[in-house]
Scaffold this motif. Structure first.
Motif, PDB file in Angstrom:
ATOM      1  N   VAL A 121       0.840  -1.198   0.000  1.00 46.42           N
ATOM      2  CA  VAL A 121       0.000   0.000   0.000  1.00 46.42           C
ATOM      3  C   VAL A 121       0.871   1.243   0.000  1.00 46.42           C
ATOM      4  O   VAL A 121       1.964   1.256   0.562  1.00 46.42           O
ATOM      5  N   GLY A 122       0.365   2.272  -0.661  1.00 44.68           N
ATOM      6  CA  GLY A 122       1.098   3.524  -0.790  1.00 44.68           C
ATOM      7  C   GLY A 122       0.671   4.558   0.230  1.00 44.68           C
ATOM      8  O   GLY A 122      -0.085   4.264   1.157  1.00 44.68           O
ATOM      9  N   PRO A 123       1.134   5.803   0.055  1.00 42.65           N
ATOM     10  CA  PRO A 123       0.890   6.870   1.021  1.00 42.65           C
ATOM     11  C   PRO A 123      -0.591   7.123   1.312  1.00 42.65           C
ATOM     12  O   PRO A 123      -0.950   7.506   2.404  1.00 42.65           O
ATOM     13  N   GLY A 124      -1.455   6.897   0.356  1.00 36.21           N
ATOM     14  CA  GLY A 124      -2.884   7.113   0.577  1.00 36.21           C
ATOM     15  C   GLY A 124      -3.575   5.931   1.216  1.00 36.21           C
ATOM     16  O   GLY A 124      -4.764   5.982   1.500  1.00 36.21           O
ATOM     17  N   GLY A 125      -2.833   4.833   1.442  1.00 38.05           N
ATOM     18  CA  GLY A 125      -3.430   3.640   2.029  1.00 38.05           C
ATOM     19  C   GLY A 125      -4.027   2.682   1.013  1.00 38.05           C
ATOM     20  O   GLY A 125      -4.712   1.741   1.383  1.00 38.05           O
ATOM     21  N   TYR A 126      -3.759   2.910  -0.278  1.00 42.13           N
ATOM     22  CA  TYR A 126      -4.332   2.091  -1.337  1.00 42.13           C
ATOM     23  C   TYR A 126      -3.259   1.277  -2.046  1.00 42.13           C
ATOM     24  O   TYR A 126      -2.142   1.751  -2.239  1.00 42.13           O
ATOM     25  N   SER A 127      -3.652   0.079  -2.495  1.00 44.71           N
ATOM     26  CA  SER A 127      -2.752  -0.711  -3.330  1.00 44.71           C
ATOM     27  C   SER A 127      -2.855  -0.211  -4.768  1.00 44.71           C
ATOM     28  O   SER A 127      -3.835   0.419  -5.151  1.00 44.71           O
ATOM     29  N   ARG A 128      -1.834  -0.501  -5.562  1.00 44.55           N
ATOM     30  CA  ARG A 128      -1.880  -0.142  -6.986  1.00 44.55           C
ATOM     31  C   ARG A 128      -2.817  -1.056  -7.753  1.00 44.55           C
ATOM     32  O   ARG A 128      -3.436  -0.642  -8.715  1.00 44.55           O
ATOM     33  N   GLU A 129      -2.898  -2.300  -7.323  1.00 44.95           N
ATOM     34  CA  GLU A 129      -3.738  -3.274  -8.017  1.00 44.95           C
ATOM     35  C   GLU A 129      -5.193  -2.882  -7.868  1.00 44.95           C
ATOM     36  O   GLU A 129      -5.639  -2.483  -6.802  1.00 44.95           O
ATOM     37  N   ARG A 130      -5.927  -3.022  -8.969  1.00 43.06           N
ATOM     38  CA  ARG A 130      -7.338  -2.636  -9.007  1.00 43.06           C
ATOM     39  C   ARG A 130      -8.190  -3.786  -9.535  1.00 43.06           C
ATOM     40  O   ARG A 130      -7.726  -4.608 -10.310  1.00 43.06           O
ATOM     41  N   THR A 131      -9.450  -3.781  -9.116  1.00 37.96           N
ATOM     42  CA  THR A 131     -10.406  -4.734  -9.678  1.00 37.96           C
ATOM     43  C   THR A 131     -10.800  -4.233 -11.057  1.00 37.96           C
ATOM     44  O   THR A 131     -10.438  -3.124 -11.456  1.00 37.96           O
ATOM     45  N   SER A 132     -11.594  -5.022 -11.781  1.00 36.34           N
ATOM     46  CA  SER A 132     -12.040  -4.581 -13.103  1.00 36.34           C
ATOM     47  C   SER A 132     -12.940  -3.352 -13.002  1.00 36.34           C
ATOM     48  O   SER A 132     -13.098  -2.615 -13.962  1.00 36.34           O
ATOM     49  N   ALA A 133     -13.506  -3.101 -11.821  1.00 30.44           N
ATOM     50  CA  ALA A 133     -14.334  -1.911 -11.601  1.00 30.44           C
ATOM     51  C   ALA A 133     -13.493  -0.702 -11.178  1.00 30.44           C
ATOM     52  O   ALA A 133     -14.033   0.368 -10.914  1.00 30.44           O
ATOM     53  N   GLY A 134     -12.175  -0.867 -11.070  1.00 29.30           N
ATOM     54  CA  GLY A 134     -11.292   0.239 -10.716  1.00 29.30           C
ATOM     55  C   GLY A 134     -11.107   0.462  -9.226  1.00 29.30           C
ATOM     56  O   GLY A 134     -10.532   1.459  -8.811  1.00 29.30           O
ATOM     57  N   ILE A 135     -11.574  -0.461  -8.395  1.00 26.12           N
ATOM     58  CA  ILE A 135     -11.447  -0.337  -6.937  1.00 26.12           C
ATOM     59  C   ILE A 135     -10.144  -0.989  -6.494  1.00 26.12           C
ATOM     60  O   ILE A 135      -9.796  -2.081  -6.952  1.00 26.12           O
ATOM     61  N   ALA A 136      -9.432  -0.317  -5.586  1.00 23.97           N
ATOM     62  CA  ALA A 136      -8.166  -0.859  -5.083  1.00 23.97           C
ATOM     63  C   ALA A 136      -8.410  -2.208  -4.407  1.00 23.97           C
ATOM     64  O   ALA A 136      -9.373  -2.361  -3.656  1.00 23.97           O
ATOM     65  N   HIS A 137      -7.547  -3.184  -4.684  1.00 24.85           N
ATOM     66  CA  HIS A 137      -7.662  -4.488  -4.029  1.00 24.85           C
ATOM     67  C   HIS A 137      -7.612  -4.336  -2.523  1.00 24.85           C
ATOM     68  O   HIS A 137      -8.416  -4.919  -1.804  1.00 24.85           O
ATOM     69  N   LEU A 138      -6.641  -3.565  -2.043  1.00 25.31           N
ATOM     70  CA  LEU A 138      -6.432  -3.403  -0.609  1.00 25.31           C
ATOM     71  C   LEU A 138      -6.433  -1.922  -0.259  1.00 25.31           C
ATOM     72  O   LEU A 138      -5.774  -1.128  -0.913  1.00 25.31           O
ATOM     73  N   ARG A 139      -7.231  -1.568   0.747  1.00 25.02           N
ATOM     74  CA  ARG A 139      -7.282  -0.192   1.234  1.00 25.02           C
ATOM     75  C   ARG A 139      -7.172  -0.246   2.756  1.00 25.02           C
ATOM     76  O   ARG A 139      -7.980  -0.887   3.416  1.00 25.02           O
ATOM     77  N   ILE A 140      -6.161   0.408   3.291  1.00 23.28           N
ATOM     78  CA  ILE A 140      -5.959   0.473   4.737  1.00 23.28           C
ATOM     79  C   ILE A 140      -6.363   1.864   5.194  1.00 23.28           C
ATOM     80  O   ILE A 140      -5.904   2.872   4.644  1.00 23.28           O
ATOM     81  N   GLU A 141      -7.220   1.941   6.204  1.00 24.30           N
ATOM     82  CA  GLU A 141      -7.663   3.228   6.731  1.00 24.30           C
ATOM     83  C   GLU A 141      -6.624   3.784   7.682  1.00 24.30           C
ATOM     84  O   GLU A 141      -5.904   3.048   8.320  1.00 24.30           O
ATOM     85  N   PHE A 142      -6.573   5.109   7.757  1.00 25.47           N
ATOM     86  CA  PHE A 142      -5.680   5.772   8.703  1.00 25.47           C
ATOM     87  C   PHE A 142      -6.359   5.805  10.051  1.00 25.47           C
ATOM     88  O   PHE A 142      -7.551   5.997  10.147  1.00 25.47           O
ATOM     89  N   GLY A 143      -5.578   5.624  11.093  1.00 21.34           N
ATOM     90  CA  GLY A 143      -6.141   5.596  12.442  1.00 21.34           C
ATOM     91  C   GLY A 143      -6.416   4.165  12.880  1.00 21.34           C
ATOM     92  O   GLY A 143      -6.440   3.240  12.079  1.00 21.34           O
ATOM     93  N   ALA A 144      -6.632   3.991  14.170  1.00 21.17           N
ATOM     94  CA  ALA A 144      -6.888   2.667  14.729  1.00 21.17           C
ATOM     95  C   ALA A 144      -8.313   2.244  14.421  1.00 21.17           C
ATOM     96  O   ALA A 144      -9.214   3.072  14.338  1.00 21.17           O
ATOM     97  N   PRO A 145      -8.536   0.933  14.230  1.00 24.87           N
ATOM     98  CA  PRO A 145      -9.892   0.456  13.961  1.00 24.87           C
ATOM     99  C   PRO A 145     -10.792   0.638  15.174  1.00 24.87           C
ATOM    100  O   PRO A 145     -10.314   0.664  16.303  1.00 24.87           O
TER     101      PRO A 145
END
Length: 146
Positions: A121-145
């Motif tokens: 994951v990059g600085p925005g919390g998103y992976s470069r890999e995308r689904t066919s709909a353009g959604i990041a495979h992995l997205r990590i939120e900032f802050g504790a869950p």
């Protein structure tokens, strides 16, 4: 300087909160001035010095043993970070042990549950890999869950 520096996103959010708080008291400042004040509150001479100290630094929860939340293939999760390796500024390779498995198949007649995932994951919390709909495979939120 503060021992625990915020991330760039957290610092910008603090500047927005500062501006909103001052507006309630009838004081108007620009966003740049709010950023300067946040920087000085953390012991830096100006925003540029502060920004360079925090630029693209992942949050503390993105380290081994930390707790994170986000989405994997558009499904929400919470997880413990098993491993985290900084590859270059802002980019972290992570291994996550999910609290509850996520189904990585969207077809109703079949499922494939995952309990552990790996991703970059990059600085925005998103992976470069995308689904066919353009959604990041992995997205990590900032802050504790929650």
């Amino acid at each position: 300087m503060s021992a625990a520096l915020p991330t760039r996103s957290e610092a910008k959010a603090a500047a927005r909160r500062l501006r909103a708080g001052l507006v309630e008291r009838g004081i108007r400042i620009g966003h740049a001035e709010a950023l300067e004040r946040v920087a000085r509150a953390h012991g830096f001479r100006d925003w540029n010095a502060f920004h360079s100290a925090i630029d693209d630094r992942p949050p503390a929860t993105w380290t081994r043993g930390g707790r994170v939340s986000g989405t994997y293939l558009a499904q929400p999760f919470t997880a413990r970070v098993v491993d985290a390796e900084a590859l270059r500024p802002g980019w972290v390779r992570m291994v996550l042990d999910l609290d509850a498995p996520v189904d990585v198949v969207s077809f109703d007649g079949f499922s494939n549950l995952r309990r552990r995932i790996r991703g970059l994951v990059g600085p925005g919390g998103y992976s470069r890999e995308r689904t066919s709909a353009g959604i990041a495979h992995l997205r990590i939120e900032f802050g504790a869950p929650d």
